[in-house]
Scaffold this motif. Structure first.
Motif, short mmCIF file in Angstrom:
data_model
loop_
_atom_site.label_atom_id
_atom_site.label_comp_id
_atom_site.label_asym_id
_atom_site.label_seq_id
_atom_site.Cartn_x
_atom_site.Cartn_y
_atom_site.Cartn_z
N VAL A 735 21.33 -26.00 -49.64
CA VAL A 735 21.13 -24.82 -48.79
C VAL A 735 22.38 -23.95 -48.82
N VAL A 739 22.61 -20.07 -50.06
CA VAL A 739 23.08 -19.02 -49.15
C VAL A 739 24.26 -18.28 -49.78
N VAL A 752 20.10 -15.98 -41.89
CA VAL A 752 19.74 -17.31 -42.37
C VAL A 752 19.13 -18.04 -41.17
N PHE A 754 17.28 -21.15 -39.23
CA PHE A 754 17.15 -22.61 -39.20
C PHE A 754 16.19 -23.02 -38.10
N THR A 763 25.73 -26.66 -42.11
CA THR A 763 25.68 -25.73 -43.24
C THR A 763 26.82 -24.71 -43.15
N VAL A 826 15.35 -21.47 -44.14
CA VAL A 826 15.80 -22.77 -44.63
C VAL A 826 14.66 -23.79 -44.63
N ARG A 827 13.92 -23.88 -43.53
CA ARG A 827 12.80 -24.82 -43.44
C ARG A 827 11.62 -24.14 -42.77
N LEU A 885 13.38 -21.57 -48.73
CA LEU A 885 14.05 -22.69 -49.42
C LEU A 885 13.32 -24.01 -49.24
N ASP A 886 12.22 -24.00 -48.50
CA ASP A 886 11.48 -25.23 -48.20
C ASP A 886 10.36 -25.41 -49.24
#
Length: 927
Positions: A735, A739, A752, A754, A763, A826-827, A885-886
């Motif tokens: 991650v 980024v 970003v 989360f 991170t 991120v997720r 990114l997931d």
């Protein structure tokens, strides 16, 4: 007597610590006399070391700029002579002066001596409602030009202009306010009492009267009730041509949107038929004006009010300050609007006046009082939410809020801010309130929201669920309880109980037996309370013995509670409250005249007695009442028990509470629910069902024009590691790499997002450790100090910046234009399976034979996903990339549901390396 000379100083340095080798790189001073700028001086200084990159980026001062500059030793004598016999002023004097003093000391010069003032302290006092007191922010707000921020010469000049502006503000204050502040100004940190004395001397020579109200000597801004509006056409624009005419004449940047006109007509029809409707309106449609225009015409035609409810205070103010002026321009008429909030939002003047005559306990309290005195000469609302106070000042503010126990007397009522707000609401066409107020009003003996309301708009309707579930939320905080106990004490501890006993004795009230009993109960209550808390901690420790995390969360249903002990605490609390109330009543029956000091002690006793009543109710609600339809859980950190101990109790079903409110209005008022996110693919009634709306309520969807999202792209990075098959640290490394590479291409301007504060922190720590983004400003929720709005302002201020956020940054954040180029997800935003409310809801669904993933977890995650995307494109000219990114969005069967929830935009499934290449091409095109 000569006028003093003020030396307004600003410096730039290589860092914050001269003791660790940081040095000055620029010194500037502006001299002010007789409130005019007389002269300036500025010089670069050779620090004898490299200037860090982030300092170069911040100040725009490079090693080349200071290469031939003098060292501090060469200019120290001139600087010392300049400052002599001056009053030292800076924006954050403690930094500038201490650094200058350290440099003098380093080269053997004597320390500078003299009076000092700080424009931060002055600005906070004189502009108590300002959003921020950073030099860039406060000067911009005051219309002071600051072209090159973080350059000492420009900063010093802007600070000098701010200082002069502060003096002008002091001179505007009423003489009574000046006297009250001057008396306290000697207790402040800096030598500003002379400024208030100078203004007082001028005021005393003036005979000009000021239009003010007064409450027991405290100057207040005069209040005026709104007048009835001028006669105008109150016919709703039925046709497209009529709508075009209204919009084009009222708004310069008007762009016709069919969806906006259709939404207006649907709302108008719903109001006329006293029906109920849910509307999902996408970003870019112009949702707010779509409901404001029919609301205005309906209110005028019916001669009744339309109520608009939204979620946060910020959104209420945005409606009032930004959208209502647009409405007025369109309808060519003054729109009478009132903001309606609960009583606790307003200042209790009686309580404030009592404390004004007392001895202040701390600097924070003194300063908050001074801020309030200034604010009272300007506020037309008395809403304490307007104020920007320190955390210490917030404690004082909480003491002077109105509450259910506030004194009601005729002299107070004449100036009561809450009563004034209610009076304004009676004259309004449109009432603006928040969701929480609707629940509060429901339980009021005499509801404020009466038959005068003929239509309702519930904006941010998806958040009404959260408001409903927060309506009777209860929170037990160990430290808060101990603080309340500590304020009271026993007579031996010489706290409030000791002082109140002395007052009663002075009044001839025989209190020896009563206070002996009160002290005995207090001691037993404290002992039993601590015993109950220890029992809870031991219970949790047994339950979580095998878990390695220091932070523990446990549902109450998993614990074996000692209800007998918990009830003992309640019994002692109740007995203490009963005796304390009886003692207060005995003082009220005393025939002796009370001094102000006696009244103040009695008022303090009343205040903390009320707090104990509230705490007693909390104890019963949390520990001794049935938890059905609620989730109750305990949180603590093993490293800091019992201080970290909290117990939470939240409702898990909002439908009953919602229907309690709206059943009374259904059939006699039009009701419109609207939001940008009401539905998910395959379930367009997800939010509507959670709200418990009748099946007869239809849902309409209106979208922005097709070209609104033409500047958006979705990237799915398909070579990210699967977090379920690698360690958390390995996933975080990937991650951080993604980024960093994205930020370097887009030159910052990234959100970003989360789902976990822990992952966010790790991170950000890793990114900082690499040093690869040392030229960028990184702002992280939960790590960088300040509220969500302050973080957002900071993010927008710097060209090369990145904002890392969780929770509240998923929605309600508006960053139009180039300030935001990329949102990195991120997720996928699923709720944690262990999150207590979600877990309770999921367990209940499972017991009913319902799949909790498809019916709850997935729809909630898709809504948050849509809200995250919604941060990116806020106008038709915006361009940006949404990066996921997931890998689950690609590898899981449910992944396509997330993609279906987005507008029709280009989707690219690529490796990180290819994404970076595409981004570089896209960004170069953009530039």
């Amino acid at each position: 007597m000569l006028s003093p000379t003020y030396a307004i100083v600003d410096i730039e340095t290589t860092g914050h610590s001269p003791a660790k080798g940081d040095r000055m790189i620029q010194f500037a001073v502006v001299f002010v006399r007789d409130w005019q700028i007389h002269s300036t001086f500025s010089t670069f200084i050779q620090p004898g070391k490299k200037i860090p990159f982030f300092i170069q980026d911040l100040t725009n001062i490079s090693d080349e700029d200071v290469k031939d500059a003098p060292v501090f030793e060469d200019v120290a004598g001139d600087i010392y002579d300049m400052l002599e016999d001056c009053i030292f002023v800076a924006h954050n004097t403690n930094f500038d002066l201490s650094f200058v003093q350290a440099e003098f000391k380093r080269i053997g010069f004597p320390l500078w001596k003299g009076k000092k003032m700080d424009t931060v302290e002055l600005s906070r006092l004189l502009f108590p409602t300002s959003f921020s007191y950073k030099l860039q922010d406060i000067t911009q707000e005051r219309g002071i030009q600051l072209t090159n921020a973080h350059r000492a010469d420009d900063d010093a000049y802007a600070t000098a202009e701010l200082f002069i502006e502060c003096m002008k503000e002091i001179e505007k204050l009423p003489i009574q306010t000046l006297e009250l502040i001057h008396k306290r100004s000697f207790q402040l940190k800096f030598d500003i009492s002379s400024l208030f004395f100078e203004a007082l001397q001028k005021k005393r020579k003036m005979l000009k009267s000021e239009n003010l109200d007064f409450y027991k000597g405290i100057p207040l801004r005069q209040k005026y009730l709104m007048k009835s509006s001028e006669e105008s056409s109150f016919y709703y624009p039925e046709t497209k041509n009529q709508k075009r005419l209204y919009f084009s004449e009222g708004l310069q940047d008007f762009k016709e949107r069919d969806g906006q006109f259709q939404m207006m007509d649907a709302i108008w029809q719903t109001f006329q038929e006293k029906n109920e409707l849910a509307i999902e309106a996408s970003t870019g449609l112009g949702k707010t004006l779509s409901y404001l225009i029919p609301s205005y015409f309906h209110a005028k035609q019916q001669n009744k009010k339309v109520l608009i409810s939204t979620y946060t205070t910020h959104l209420m103010e945005q409606l009032h300050d930004v959208e209502i002026p647009k409405l007025e321009a369109i309808v060519k008429n003054k729109v009478h609007v009132a903001i309606l909030k609960g009583a606790r939002h307003y200042l209790d003047l009686h309580r404030f006046e009592e404390l004004l005559r007392a001895k202040d306990e701390s600097y924070d309290e003194t300063f908050a009082i001074c801020q309030l005195l200034v604010w009272l000469t300007r506020t037309s609302t008395g809403d304490v939410g307007e104020l920007n106070v320190s955390s210490g000042g917030q404690f004082f503010l909480d003491k002077v809020r109105k509450n259910a126990f506030s004194v009601k007397t005729s002299d107070v009522n004449d100036h009561d801010f809450h009563a004034y707000a209610l009076l304004q609401s009676q004259q309004a066409d449109i009432l603006i309130t928040n969701h929480a107020m609707l629940f509060t009003d429901r339980h009021r003996l005499e509801p404020l929201l009466s038959d005068e309301i003929s239509a309702l708009i519930i904006d941010e309707a998806h958040q009404f669920i959260q408001a409903a579930n927060t309506r009777d939320e209860r929170i037990f905080s160990y430290t808060q309880w101990k603080y309340v106990f500590g304020q009271l004490g026993t007579r031996d501890q010489e706290q409030l109980t000791y002082a109140f006993a002395n007052v009663l004795e002075k009044h001839g009230v025989d209190v020896i037996y009563s206070f002996e009993e009160l002290d005995r109960i207090y001691i037993k209550c404290s002992e039993k309370f601590d015993e109950a808390v220890q029992s809870l901690i031991q219970n949790v420790s047994r339950k979580t013995a095998t878990k390695t995390h220091s932070k523990q969360t446990v549902l109450f249903e998993e614990l074996e509670l000692d209800y007998e002990l918990l009830d003992e605490v309640y019994q002692y609390l109740q007995r203490w409250v009963t005796i304390a109330q009886h003692l207060l009543e005995r003082m009220g029956k005393s025939q002796l005249e009370s001094t102000h000091a006696d009244k103040l002690v009695a008022a303090e006793w009343q205040y903390w007695l009320n707090e104990m009543k509230i705490k007693t109710g909390e104890w019963v609600d949390i520990f001794l009442s049935s938890p059905s339809e609620h989730s109750v859980w305990l949180e603590m950190d093993r490293r800091s028990v019992p201080g970290s101990l909290h117990v939470y109790k939240k409702p898990i079903d909002s439908t009953l509470a919602v229907n309690e409110i709206f059943n009374d209005w259904r059939g006699r008022a039009g009701i419109v629910w609207t939001s940008g996110t009401l539905s998910v693919p395959g379930n367009n009634r997800f939010i509507v069902n959670q709200l418990g709306l009748p099946d007869t309520v239809s849902i309409k969807t209106y979208s922005a024009p097709k070209d609104f999202y033409q500047g958006a792209n979705l990237f799915i990075v398909d070579d990210m590691p699967d977090i379920q098959h690698v360690s958390q640290s390995e996933f975080i490394e990937a991650v951080a790499d993604a980024v960093i590479q994205t930020v370097l291409i887009t030159e910052g301007r990234c959100f970003v997002l989360f789902t976990s504060q822990d992952m966010l922190r790790k991170t950000v720590d890793l990114i900082q450790d690499t040093g690869l983004l040392e030229d960028y400003m990184l702002f992280a929720q939960g790590m960088t100090s300040g509220s969500r709005m302050k973080l957002l302002k900071s993010f927008q201020r710097f060209r090369k910046s990145v904002l890392f956020g969780t929770n509240s940054f998923w929605e309600g954040v508006d960053v139009p234009g180039d300030a935001l180029s990329a949102v990195i997800l991120v997720r996928l935003p699923f709720s944690s399976p262990d999150e207590p409310v979600f877990k309770t809801q999921a367990d209940r669904l499972t017991k009913q034979g319902i799949n909790s993933f498809s019916s709850l977890a997935l729809p909630e995650a898709i809504l948050r996903f849509r809200q995250g995307f919604g941060r990116l494109i806020r106008s038709s000219t915006d361009r940006g990339v949404f990066i996921v990114l997931d890998r689950r969005i690609e590898s899981k069967s449910y992944g396509k549901e997330f993609i279906r929830a987005l507008p029709d935009i280009p989707i690219k499934k690529v490796s990180l390396e290819d994404m970076v290449l595409d981004l570089e091409h896209w960004y170069n095109e953009k530039v």
